[in-house]
Every structure is written in structure tokens, then in C-alpha cells.
Motif scaffolding. Structure first.
Motif, PDB file in Angstrom:
ATOM      1  N   PRO A  55      56.328 -27.436  -8.110  1.00  0.00           N
ATOM      2  CA  PRO A  55      55.915 -26.034  -8.083  1.00  0.00           C
ATOM      3  C   PRO A  55      55.055 -25.661  -6.876  1.00  0.00           C
ATOM      4  CG  PRO A  55      54.664 -27.250  -9.725  1.00  0.00           C
ATOM      5  CD  PRO A  55      55.729 -28.175  -9.220  1.00  0.00           C
ATOM      6  N   HIS A  56      54.493 -26.652  -6.189  1.00  0.00           N
ATOM      7  CA  HIS A  56      53.607 -26.360  -5.057  1.00  0.00           C
ATOM      8  C   HIS A  56      54.095 -27.027  -3.775  1.00  0.00           C
ATOM      9  CE1 HIS A  56      50.937 -24.612  -7.975  1.00  0.00           C
ATOM     10  NE2 HIS A  56      50.942 -25.745  -8.657  1.00  0.00           N
ATOM     11  N   TRP A  57      55.395 -26.931  -3.522  1.00  0.00           N
ATOM     12  CA  TRP A  57      55.992 -27.537  -2.341  1.00  0.00           C
ATOM     13  C   TRP A  57      55.627 -26.796  -1.050  1.00  0.00           C
ATOM     14  CZ3 TRP A  57      58.811 -24.068   0.338  1.00  0.00           C
ATOM     15  CH2 TRP A  57      59.345 -22.982  -0.365  1.00  0.00           C
ATOM     16  N   ALA A  58      55.297 -25.517  -1.133  1.00  0.00           N
ATOM     17  CA  ALA A  58      55.124 -24.675   0.058  1.00  0.00           C
ATOM     18  C   ALA A  58      54.104 -25.207   1.069  1.00  0.00           C
ATOM     19  CB  ALA A  58      54.780 -23.245  -0.355  1.00  0.00           C
ATOM     20  N   PRO A  59      52.938 -25.752   0.671  1.00  0.00           N
ATOM     21  CA  PRO A  59      51.998 -26.249   1.680  1.00  0.00           C
ATOM     22  C   PRO A  59      52.527 -27.434   2.495  1.00  0.00           C
ATOM     23  CG  PRO A  59      50.879 -25.893  -0.407  1.00  0.00           C
ATOM     24  CD  PRO A  59      52.353 -25.754  -0.659  1.00  0.00           C
ATOM     25  N   ARG A  65      58.886 -19.584   3.409  1.00  0.00           N
ATOM     26  CA  ARG A  65      59.897 -18.588   2.991  1.00  0.00           C
ATOM     27  C   ARG A  65      61.250 -19.253   2.743  1.00  0.00           C
ATOM     28  NH1 ARG A  65      59.773 -14.917   8.008  1.00  0.00           N
ATOM     29  NH2 ARG A  65      59.649 -17.026   8.828  1.00  0.00           N
ATOM     30  N   ILE A  66      61.410 -20.472   3.275  1.00  0.00           N
ATOM     31  CA  ILE A  66      62.681 -21.202   3.112  1.00  0.00           C
ATOM     32  C   ILE A  66      62.481 -22.269   2.046  1.00  0.00           C
ATOM     33  CG2 ILE A  66      64.428 -22.601   4.249  1.00  0.00           C
ATOM     34  CD1 ILE A  66      63.451 -21.360   6.923  1.00  0.00           C
ATOM     35  N   GLU A  67      63.138 -22.103   0.929  1.00  0.00           N
ATOM     36  CA  GLU A  67      62.969 -23.029  -0.189  1.00  0.00           C
ATOM     37  C   GLU A  67      63.758 -24.324   0.044  1.00  0.00           C
ATOM     38  OE1 GLU A  67      63.481 -22.947  -5.026  1.00  0.00           O
ATOM     39  OE2 GLU A  67      63.367 -21.086  -3.895  1.00  0.00           O
ATOM     40  N   PRO A  68      63.158 -25.484  -0.264  1.00  0.00           N
ATOM     41  CA  PRO A  68      63.899 -26.744  -0.148  1.00  0.00           C
ATOM     42  C   PRO A  68      65.108 -26.757  -1.084  1.00  0.00           C
ATOM     43  CG  PRO A  68      61.553 -27.142  -0.510  1.00  0.00           C
ATOM     44  CD  PRO A  68      61.795 -25.683  -0.730  1.00  0.00           C
ATOM     45  N   LEU A 168      58.576 -30.161   7.974  1.00  0.00           N
ATOM     46  CA  LEU A 168      57.303 -30.511   7.352  1.00  0.00           C
ATOM     47  C   LEU A 168      56.141 -30.053   8.227  1.00  0.00           C
ATOM     48  CD1 LEU A 168      58.136 -34.114   6.099  1.00  0.00           C
ATOM     49  CD2 LEU A 168      58.177 -31.975   4.798  1.00  0.00           C
ATOM     50  N   ALA A 169      55.092 -29.563   7.585  1.00  0.00           N
ATOM     51  CA  ALA A 169      53.902 -29.090   8.287  1.00  0.00           C
ATOM     52  C   ALA A 169      53.117 -30.285   8.831  1.00  0.00           C
ATOM     53  CB  ALA A 169      53.032 -28.267   7.345  1.00  0.00           C
ATOM     54  N   PRO A 170      52.652 -30.221  10.066  1.00  0.00           N
ATOM     55  CA  PRO A 170      51.875 -31.328  10.631  1.00  0.00           C
ATOM     56  C   PRO A 170      50.648 -31.677   9.790  1.00  0.00           C
ATOM     57  CG  PRO A 170      52.490 -29.777  12.356  1.00  0.00           C
ATOM     58  CD  PRO A 170      52.887 -29.160  11.048  1.00  0.00           C
ATOM     59  N   GLU A 171      49.990 -30.680   9.221  1.00  0.00           N
ATOM     60  CA  GLU A 171      48.804 -30.933   8.397  1.00  0.00           C
ATOM     61  C   GLU A 171      49.178 -31.739   7.153  1.00  0.00           C
ATOM     62  OE1 GLU A 171      49.979 -27.773   9.015  1.00  0.00           O
ATOM     63  OE2 GLU A 171      48.728 -27.313  10.754  1.00  0.00           O
ATOM     64  N   PHE A 172      50.307 -31.403   6.558  1.00  0.00           N
ATOM     65  CA  PHE A 172      50.787 -32.140   5.388  1.00  0.00           C
ATOM     66  C   PHE A 172      51.085 -33.586   5.766  1.00  0.00           C
ATOM     67  CE2 PHE A 172      54.678 -33.821   3.437  1.00  0.00           C
ATOM     68  CZ  PHE A 172      54.200 -34.075   2.157  1.00  0.00           C
ATOM     69  N   VAL A 173      51.784 -33.783   6.872  1.00  0.00           N
ATOM     70  CA  VAL A 173      52.148 -35.135   7.294  1.00  0.00           C
ATOM     71  C   VAL A 173      50.890 -35.949   7.591  1.00  0.00           C
ATOM     72  CG1 VAL A 173      53.370 -36.500   9.027  1.00  0.00           C
ATOM     73  CG2 VAL A 173      54.427 -34.435   8.106  1.00  0.00           C
ATOM     74  N   ALA A 174      49.901 -35.335   8.229  1.00  0.00           N
ATOM     75  CA  ALA A 174      48.653 -36.049   8.527  1.00  0.00           C
ATOM     76  C   ALA A 174      47.956 -36.475   7.238  1.00  0.00           C
ATOM     77  CB  ALA A 174      47.736 -35.163   9.365  1.00  0.00           C
ATOM     78  N   GLU A 175      47.880 -35.589   6.257  1.00  0.00           N
ATOM     79  CA  GLU A 175      47.237 -35.923   4.986  1.00  0.00           C
ATOM     80  C   GLU A 175      48.042 -36.981   4.235  1.00  0.00           C
ATOM     81  OE1 GLU A 175      44.225 -35.871   2.254  1.00  0.00           O
ATOM     82  OE2 GLU A 175      44.271 -34.866   4.204  1.00  0.00           O
TER      83      GLU A 175
END
Length: 192
Positions: A55-59, A65-68, A168-175
Motif C-alpha cells: 500500500p505504500h510503494w510510492a516513496p 503517478r506510475i503504478e508498478p 527507483l528513487a535514489p533516497e529509497f535505494v540508499a535507505e
């Protein structure tokens, strides 16, 4: 049309620690709501099952806006991860650091190199061990220890493949990298 993928690979995870780190990484993805815990067949390639977006894939992505459309495959064991196309021009010996040309300047694969490495990749993925000789120094090295010049092909024991997700967002990958032990990560992607 095709299917897109983005791999997050932990190249330095050992065979012994990969299952624990994979479970820890999946636990974190589930706790953050990025994916569901239940593995579902048919939502990923190259693995029997994957984990659908939570449910919280967006971050986790650059464009929410583009759903997986696909799932996330967890690879904990010998895995050959590569971009499509593989654009590395050289493969580098783990002993002498001599580069061996793997593609011409126009990207054409060097047949002799791929005839040597291709079968070794298959053996390594099945057994976790395969050796390849160096044409420069003559020593034989573990195929997983050879490095590809553009980090677009890597043999690893730990990785996550995101199928048909936005970038994938760089911030997500870093975390996520911190969750996976804080070591070196390699990201690569492509389209089938």
C-alpha cells in the motif's frame, strides 16, 4: 511492449550471509508497506514467485503517478544479474587486473569471450562455483571475482529485482542499502 526491470544487487554479500540479509531486506520492505509478504507466482521473471506492491510503494519510486505492474523477486543464492543490454567493453581479471575486451567500440560482443564466460555463468548459477582462465596472466579465477567495466553484469548471492516498477528513487535505494548491511550496491536495469 516488453517488461522493464531494475535490480538492486549486493555484490559483496557472502553465500552464508545472503539468506539472512535477504530475509531482513524483505522484512523491511513489508514493514514499510513497499511490498506484500505473500509470494505470488507469475509477477516476476527469473524466479518462481515475487512480492506484489504494497500500500505504500510510492516513496520507493521517482514517479508515484506510475503504478508498478509487477512484483519484486528476492534472490538469495548464486545469481547472474545483468543490464539489458550489457554494454561493458572489458572484463577485468581478479589476479592481474588485465582487461579483456568483451565488446567492440560499436557494442558488438566479442564471441570468444562470451563463449568462455557464458557457460561459466550457467555453472556458477547452478553451483556457486566456476572458474575462468585469464588470457593475459594464465591464472584461473572464480568467475564471480571478475569485474565488468561498467558494473552492468555482476555475479552475486544477494539481490532484489523490481519488475515493471517506475524508476527507483535514489533516497529509497540508499535507505534500502543501509538495511542490507550498508555495503556496496549496484543498480542495473533494462527491458526484455
Amino acid at each position: 511492449m516488453g517488461n522493464y526491470f531494475e535490480n538492486v544487487v549486493v555484490p559483496d554479500a557472502s553465500a552464508e550471509e545472503a539468506p539472512r540479509l535477504a530475509a531482513h531486506g524483505l522484512d523491511w520492505l513489508v514493514a514499510e508497506g513497499i511490498v506484500h509478504r505473500e509470494a505470488v507466482a507469475g509477477c516476476v521473471f527469473g524466479a518462481p514467485a515475487g512480492h506484489l506492491p504494497g500500500p505504500h510503494w510510492a516513496p520507493a519510486v521517482t514517479d508515484p503517478r506510475i503504478e508498478p505492474l509487477g512484483g519484486v523477486a528476492v534472490h538469495a543464492g548464486p545469481w547472474v544479474s545483468h543490464a539489458i543490454p550489457v554494454e561493458s567493453r572489458y572484463v577485468i581479471c581478479p589476479h592481474c587486473a588485465a582487461p579483456t575486451r568483451s565488446a567492440t567500440d560499436d557494442g558488438t560482443p566479442v564471441k570468444e569471450v562470451w563463449d568462455l564466460f557464458g557457460p561459466a555463468f550457467e555453472v556458477w548459477e547452478k553451483t556457486g562455483a566456476a572458474m575462468v582462465p585469464c588470457g593475459a596472466c594464465g591464472r584461473t579465477g572464480d568467475v564471480a571475482a571478475w569485474r565488468w567495466s561498467d558494473d552492468d553484469l555482476v555475479l552475486a548471492h544477494l539481490g532484489f529485482a523490481f519488475w515493471d516498477w517506475p524508476d527507483l528513487a535514489p533516497e529509497f535505494v540508499a535507505e534500502f542499502g543501509k538495511v542490507l548491511g550498508g555495503g556496496r550496491l549496484i543498480r542495473m536495469g533494462g527491458k526484455l
